[in-house]
Scaffold this active site. Structure first.
Site, PDB file in Angstrom:
ATOM      1  N   ARG A 186      -5.271   5.385  -7.771  1.00 26.44           N
ATOM      2  CA  ARG A 186      -5.026   6.826  -7.885  1.00 26.44           C
ATOM      3  C   ARG A 186      -4.857   7.238  -9.351  1.00 26.44           C
ATOM      4  NH1 ARG A 186       0.007   7.412  -4.041  1.00 26.44           N
ATOM      5  NH2 ARG A 186      -0.245   9.639  -4.522  1.00 26.44           N
ATOM      6  N   LEU A 236       0.873  -1.173   0.000  1.00 30.43           N
ATOM      7  CA  LEU A 236       0.000   0.000   0.000  1.00 30.43           C
ATOM      8  C   LEU A 236       0.909   1.221   0.000  1.00 30.43           C
ATOM      9  CD1 LEU A 236      -2.700  -0.941   2.696  1.00 30.43           C
ATOM     10  CD2 LEU A 236      -2.936  -1.032   0.208  1.00 30.43           C
ATOM     11  N   ASP A 237       0.485   2.272  -0.680  1.00 29.46           N
ATOM     12  CA  ASP A 237       1.273   3.503  -0.681  1.00 29.46           C
ATOM     13  C   ASP A 237       1.409   4.042   0.743  1.00 29.46           C
ATOM     14  OD1 ASP A 237       1.340   3.301  -3.438  1.00 29.46           O
ATOM     15  OD2 ASP A 237      -0.409   4.601  -3.720  1.00 29.46           O
ATOM     16  N   LYS A 238       2.413   4.855   0.950  1.00 25.80           N
ATOM     17  CA  LYS A 238       2.712   5.385   2.285  1.00 25.80           C
ATOM     18  C   LYS A 238       1.473   5.928   2.985  1.00 25.80           C
ATOM     19  CE  LYS A 238       5.259   9.147   4.546  1.00 25.80           C
ATOM     20  NZ  LYS A 238       6.191  10.280   4.355  1.00 25.80           N
TER      21      LYS A 238
END
Length: 326
Positions: free
Chosen positions: A237, A138-140
């Site tokens: 995104r 997962l992105d930050k």
């Protein structure tokens, strides 16, 4: 201890004339450009069967690349006592609810303080598993559910399940703009041609499929439920931005602030202060890699997104004349 790896690929048409290290970093995004440069200098890379040792060497479309290298054991990263929100754990897997701000894997600019460091502290034996058992990321600043393999057999099965699209991952998000119905985005994703840290919809990218449905409509925003078929970097995104409906707060793909007309100062202030993409991995379903049992977990929406939905809902209720489009 070290791990032997072999990577194979073919130079794509759009990579004509690229430096070898640049082309390989694009072809094998799991490995940093600096590491790839070292492999080239150590003569661990072949182009069409010939060993090359210069990172600046230019590549041509159709050239076959073989990388044969050794990866150090993940224990080279320092175990760190970082709190983990563990949703489920047994001898083979670990499911966590990742908070915003936690980077999954060390990299440029983030040498430690990551999920990987936390996993090494929580379960020291996981150092024997490639990437400390991390099979997807997962992105930050994306929150929510992740599964981690605690053993090599579990990781092998989970990676295969991901590739076969047998793991279901669903997300909640808040997007900018009016989305009147759900749908599917099927658009290839690859590295942005000029911005290395960004991804983009591009014909030369890897196949990517995102399904979405509308959960709630606001004056100038839409709450969504999304399901991934593939797991490309920044997929949701990028796909939402491709539809001209980027996620609220997205610092990379979000563009300028677009509040509803005549928005109250409190709403404007809240939207300006929402500094991460409004995206949360809410549900994870898979077959246990060892027992074969179907398992499913849910993670509650984090408070910042709960607050976001509440202020948008209040704004919508305060301006009923703007709801004609709904």
């Amino acid at each position: 201890m070290s791990q032997h790896i072999e990577l194979n690929g073919v130079v794509a048409d759009h990579q004509y004339g690229q430096r070898l290290d640049q082309a390989l970093a694009e072809m094998f995004p799991d490995y940093s450009r600096s590491r790839i440069k070292t492999w080239i200098q150590q003569e661990q890379v072949q182009l069409d069967g010939a060993v090359v040792s210069k990172p600046r060497e230019k590549v041509l479309p159709g050239q076959r690349v073989v990388v044969t290298a050794e990866l150090e054991d993940e224990v080279r990263f320092e175990p760190q006592a970082i709190d983990l929100n563990i949703v489920y754990e047994d001898d083979d897997i670990l499911v966590i609810n990742k908070p915003a701000g936690l980077v999954v894997h060390p990299g440029a600019g983030t040498p430690d303080g990551t999920l990987l460091n936390a996993l090494l502290h929580h379960c020291p034996a996981i150092a024997e598993v490639p990437r400390a058992g991390i099979v997807h990321r997962l992105d930050k600043d994306t929150t929510g559910l992740m599964v981690v393999a605690k053993t090599v057999p579990a990781q092998t099965h989970l990676v295969s399940a991901l590739q076969a699209r047998h793991i279901t991952r669903e997300y909640e998000a808040v997007a900018i703009g009016h989305m009147t119905a759900g749908g599917t985005v099927e658009a290839n994703i690859g590295r942005h041609p000029t911005q290395r840290i960004q991804m983009a919809v591009t014909p030369t990218g890897k196949p990517a499929v995102t399904h979405y449905r509308v959960m709630e409509k606001f004056r100038a925003h839409t709450r969504l439920r999304l399901r991934l078929e593939t797991g490309r970097t920044h997929q949701i995104r990028v796909h939402m931005a491709h539809l001209k409906h980027p996620l609220v707060g997205d610092p990379v793909y979000g563009g300028r602030l677009k509040p509803p007309r005549a928005a109250e100062p409190e709403l404007l202030e809240f939207l300006r202060g929402f500094k991460r993409q409004a995206l949360h991995a809410v549900m994870l379903r898979l077959e246990h890699p060892i027992t074969g049992e179907t398992m499913e977990w849910h993670a509650p929406i984090p408070q910042d997104m709960v607050d976001l939905v509440e202020v948008l809902r209040a704004d919508t209720q305060a301006h009923p004349d703007d709801l004609v489009w709904i």
